[in-house]
Design an enzyme around this catalytic site. Structure first.
Site, PDB file in Angstrom:
ATOM      1  N   ARG A 179       0.847  -1.966  -0.278  1.00 49.12           N
ATOM      2  CA  ARG A 179       0.125   0.423   0.222  1.00 49.12           C
ATOM      3  C   ARG A 179       0.983   1.374   0.109  1.00 49.12           C
ATOM      4  O   ARG A 179       0.614   2.407   0.903  1.00 49.12           O
ATOM      5  CB  ARG A 179      -1.486   0.340   1.392  1.00 49.12           C
ATOM      6  CG  ARG A 179      -2.052  -1.502   1.350  1.00 49.12           C
ATOM      7  CD  ARG A 179      -2.456  -1.826   0.228  1.00 49.12           C
ATOM      8  NE  ARG A 179      -3.231  -2.511   0.369  1.00 49.12           N
ATOM      9  CZ  ARG A 179      -3.757  -3.599  -0.666  1.00 49.12           C
ATOM     10  NH1 ARG A 179      -2.441  -3.394  -1.554  1.00 49.12           N
ATOM     11  NH2 ARG A 179      -4.237  -4.604  -0.364  1.00 49.12           N
ATOM     12  N   SER A 228     -11.019   0.663   3.173  1.00 42.62           N
ATOM     13  CA  SER A 228     -10.304   0.299   4.312  1.00 42.62           C
ATOM     14  C   SER A 228      -9.710   0.968   5.339  1.00 42.62           C
ATOM     15  O   SER A 228      -8.386   1.985   4.328  1.00 42.62           O
ATOM     16  CB  SER A 228      -9.763  -1.042   3.626  1.00 42.62           C
ATOM     17  OG  SER A 228     -10.308  -2.073   3.525  1.00 42.62           O
ATOM     18  N   GLU A 298      -4.648   3.311   6.454  1.00 45.98           N
ATOM     19  CA  GLU A 298      -4.930   3.380   4.999  1.00 45.98           C
ATOM     20  C   GLU A 298      -4.660   4.344   4.414  1.00 45.98           C
ATOM     21  O   GLU A 298      -5.002   4.735   3.147  1.00 45.98           O
ATOM     22  CB  GLU A 298      -5.410   1.270   4.150  1.00 45.98           C
ATOM     23  CG  GLU A 298      -4.654   1.323   2.959  1.00 45.98           C
ATOM     24  CD  GLU A 298      -5.006   0.252   2.586  1.00 45.98           C
ATOM     25  OE1 GLU A 298      -6.367  -0.348   1.660  1.00 45.98           O
ATOM     26  OE2 GLU A 298      -5.355  -1.519   3.651  1.00 45.98           O
TER      27      GLU A 298
END
Length: 306
Positions: A179, A228, A298
């Site tokens: 990520r 998320s 995130e």
């Protein structure tokens, strides 16, 4: 002031553009949480040249941020200083380069990319169907789901640097980790090339249907959410840590930890971005106290607090 800044209202530091330049543009309508302040300037370029010329001409000290669908973003209530760049229809095209390769504009959605791949008989990019954003966003974040990440299919990305310089970055130059990418600050992804493998369209469609059904069953897709919230720590699932810390359904104002999937935060109605971010920080504190694990955000949090 009119929605599009005229030469009479534009400061001398901002050059003329062929696209749309809006002063004090509200960002809440453009992000999934439907909260937060305004952009000092919102620029929707007409094409890559318009973007490149604009970035080259403005003061290097002016901050620049790209905005896609706003699906993984908290815009703080004080708004975003500088220029927010939003890539519209001119950047939403997807074209087939060869039997297994697609060139995708930075404003193209994951659904458009995966559907075009299906029609072309290209497999391996079905997971993009499940990433609620645009090519620019998930190239920057190495977006992923269902066991695959952008780094598994990316050949190269075309970017406009903060200086206005246009560059083509290879997979290696993007420095992907979980990520995260090494994309320079202020750079805007204007296109990316993805490579999959030859596959029957019916097989690709079946996999897309499976992913869509799994998301629908497990995630609060019809809510004001941001995707998320926390990265999965090594050896853990973020949602399990949140659940174990007793945070399922936790609220702060109109912000709530989703009861359906507790790695999602929700705006139940009139939550401020401060409510949403504050709730996330409370979850991090409770998880740390319960399990000793420090969750990393995130969701991107941008802008200033009032």
């Amino acid at each position: 002031m009119s929605p599009a800044a005229s030469s009479a209202t534009r400061p001398s530091t901002l050059p003329p553009v062929r696209g749309r330049l809006t002063a004090g543009a509200p960002l809440a309508p453009l992000v999934w949480f439907k909260s937060g302040g305004a952009a000092e300037w919102l620029f929707e370029p007409a094409d890559v040249d318009d973007l490149s010329d604009f970035l080259a001409a403005i003061d290097p000290a002016v901050p620049v941020m790209g905005l896609g669908l706003g699906s993984n973003l908290i815009v703080r209530d004080g708004g975003v200083p500088g220029v927010v760049v939003r890539l519209g229809k001119p950047f939403a095209r997807v074209e087939q380069l060869d039997a297994t390769t697609l060139r995708c504009g930075g404003g193209a959605s994951g659904i458009l990319v995966s559907s075009t791949a299906r029609d072309a008989g290209i497999g391996g990019v079905e997971f993009l169907r499940s990433i609620p954003g645009t090519v620019g966003g998930f190239v920057r974040m190495n977006g992923g789901a269902y066991g695959r990440e952008v780094k598994d299919v990316l050949v190269e990305a075309e970017v406009v640097l903060r200086s206005g310089e246009r560059r083509v970055l290879s997979l290696a130059e993007l420095g992907y980790t979980y990520r995260h990418s090494a994309l320079p600050e202020g750079a805007i992804v204007v296109a990316a090339t993805f490579r999959g493998h030859a596959e029957a369209p019916a097989v690709v469609q079946a996999e897309m249907d499976r992913i869509a059904a799994e998301r629908e069953a497990s995630q609060p897709l019809r809510s004001r959410t941001g995707g998320s919230t926390f990265k999965n720590p090594q050896g853990h699932k973020a949602w399990q840590l949140v659940d174990a810390a007793g945070c399922r359904g936790l609220t702060r104002g109109d912000a709530q930890v989703s009861e359906k999937h507790c790695n999602f935060l929700l705006n139940l109605g009139t939550a401020s971005s401060a409510d949403i971010e504050g709730l996330g920080e409370e979850v991090r504190e409770r998880v740390k106290a319960n399990s000793g694990v420090t969750l990393e955000w995130e969701i991107q949090r941008v802008g200033v607090n009032p």
